[in-house]
Design a protein around this motif. Structure first.
Motif, PDB file in Angstrom:
ATOM      1  N   ASP A 175       5.101   9.705   4.372  1.00 46.36           N
ATOM      2  CA  ASP A 175       3.781  10.244   4.656  1.00 46.36           C
ATOM      3  C   ASP A 175       3.102   9.443   5.766  1.00 46.36           C
ATOM      4  N   THR A 176       2.750  10.114   6.853  1.00 41.96           N
ATOM      5  CA  THR A 176       2.030   9.463   7.960  1.00 41.96           C
ATOM      6  C   THR A 176       0.574   9.944   8.035  1.00 41.96           C
ATOM      7  N   THR A 177       0.040  10.449   6.933  1.00 42.29           N
ATOM      8  CA  THR A 177      -1.340  10.935   6.912  1.00 42.29           C
ATOM      9  C   THR A 177      -2.312   9.867   7.418  1.00 42.29           C
ATOM     10  N   ASN A 181       0.815  -1.217   0.000  1.00 44.62           N
ATOM     11  CA  ASN A 181       0.000   0.000   0.000  1.00 44.62           C
ATOM     12  C   ASN A 181       0.844   1.261   0.000  1.00 44.62           C
ATOM     13  N   VAL A 182       2.017   1.219   0.631  1.00 45.13           N
ATOM     14  CA  VAL A 182       2.805   2.452   0.760  1.00 45.13           C
ATOM     15  C   VAL A 182       3.372   2.944  -0.565  1.00 45.13           C
ATOM     16  N   ASP A 190       7.532   0.913  15.848  1.00 47.93           N
ATOM     17  CA  ASP A 190       6.464   0.238  15.097  1.00 47.93           C
ATOM     18  C   ASP A 190       5.503   1.309  14.605  1.00 47.93           C
ATOM     19  N   GLY A 191       4.340   0.908  14.124  1.00 40.27           N
ATOM     20  CA  GLY A 191       3.338   1.874  13.690  1.00 40.27           C
ATOM     21  C   GLY A 191       2.971   1.701  12.237  1.00 40.27           C
ATOM     22  N   GLY A 192       2.800   2.801  11.540  1.00 39.33           N
ATOM     23  CA  GLY A 192       2.355   2.708  10.157  1.00 39.33           C
ATOM     24  C   GLY A 192       2.803   3.876   9.312  1.00 39.33           C
ATOM     25  N   LEU A 193       2.793   3.665   8.009  1.00 40.19           N
ATOM     26  CA  LEU A 193       3.077   4.705   7.030  1.00 40.19           C
ATOM     27  C   LEU A 193       1.973   4.697   5.985  1.00 40.19           C
TER      28      LEU A 193
END
Length: 315
Positions: A244-246, A201-202, A301-304
């Protein structure tokens, strides 16, 4: 699960795919074939053509022949597998189907596609109602279009064409481009964790509308950090990174680093750098050595939402 479904769906509308023609679409529109997401259904929902279906459905054929739909792939490429999904079509699905592929450059009309040379990539096979049918495809030819044939008529909810992107990058000669874009042939080849959403997806086109359209990992409880590796569209020199962390308000990574890979050689492109939630970050990159892959480390951790890596192909 078929291994090929981890590869991008080259026919998806999200990647620019289009159903350019169909023999018939009396009951349900051909465009639904390549719509992203699972097909929906609500029983006893009738329009002026009958029960409403989230898919492509033709009339009952009363003459010889069969129905078909022509699909332009959003990204040309090598096809590794096809999914024909008859979800919710239980008494009106086609008993059999086949898939052909062609390579036609430029912007051909439906008539020009009809006259093209077509290769059968999925021989005529039996279908069942309300089921996904997975067909592996062999060969290394690059294709731009596919044709779904159904025998003799009926409804198909979705057509997925999974493969490896092989776009024509010659139009970028002398210009910069996003070497991490899926649309340009990049691919995520490894990932530490994809608990909530897929890493590919990124590098997808456009902006993420919500968290599910980015990459998000599970909460890390031990040591270390999460990461992914992007195979670039081609060996090149990177000059600008967009991280981008939108949409990631409370689950954005605290920091990111970028490491270029070229064979056994590693190049630090971006040292560990702080990130903010729900923000599009841009970082100039000063290293001038070409690389083929980039490792994106997030801490911890987390997401982009998106990763863009702009540069020029190496000569």
């Amino acid at each position: 699960m078929s291994p090929f479904i981890t590869l991008p769906d080259l026919a998806s509308r999200t990647l620019g795919g289009s159903v350019v023609a169909a023999s018939d679409e009396s009951f349900a529109e051909k465009e639904s074939l390549i719509r992203p997401g699972r097909p929906g259904f609500q029983a006893e929902t009738f329009g002026n053509k009958g029960q409403v279906y989230d898919g492509w459905e033709t009339r009952r054929r009363r003459s010889p022949g069969h129905d078909w739909a022509l699909v332009r792939l959003g990204i040309p490429g090598v096809i590794r597998g096809v999914v024909i999904d008859t979800a919710w079509f239980k008494g009106n699905y086609p008993p059999h189907a086949s898939v052909e592929a062609a390579s036609v450059e430029g912007h051909p009309s439906p008539a020009e596609l009809e006259a093209a040379t077509w290769v059968e990539i999925v021989p005529r096979a039996e279908l069942k109602g309300d089921a996904e049918h997975h067909f592996a495809v062999t060969g290394s030819r690059r294709f731009t279009h596919v044709r779904l044939n159904i025998f003799p008529d009926g409804g198909v909810a979705r057509l997925r064409v999974h493969g490896e992107a092989r776009p024509d990058l010659s139009v970028y000669d002398g210009l910069s481009l996003d070497l991490a874009a899926l649309a340009n042939g990049a691919l995520v080849t490894a990932c530490s964790n994809e608990f909530y959403s897929a890493p590919d997806n990124v590098i997808s086109p456009g902006l993420a509308r919500h968290q599910a359209e980015g990459w998000e990992t599970a909460r890390r409880r031990g040591e270390g950090n999460d990461w992914l590796v992007i195979r670039l569209a081609g060996r090149g020199v990177l000059r600008l990174a967009e991280i981008d962390t939108t949409n990631l308000l409370f689950n954005a990574p605290g920091a990111v680093s970028l490491t270029g890979l070229d064979g056994e050689r590693e190049v630090e492109l971006l040292p560990k750098t702080r990130l903010q939630p729900d923000t599009s970050h841009r970082f100039r990159l000063d290293h001038r050595d070409p690389v083929t892959h980039v490792r994106v480390d997030i801490y911890p951790d987390g997401g982009l939402a998106r990763v863009r890596l702009h540069g020029q192909l190496a000569t």
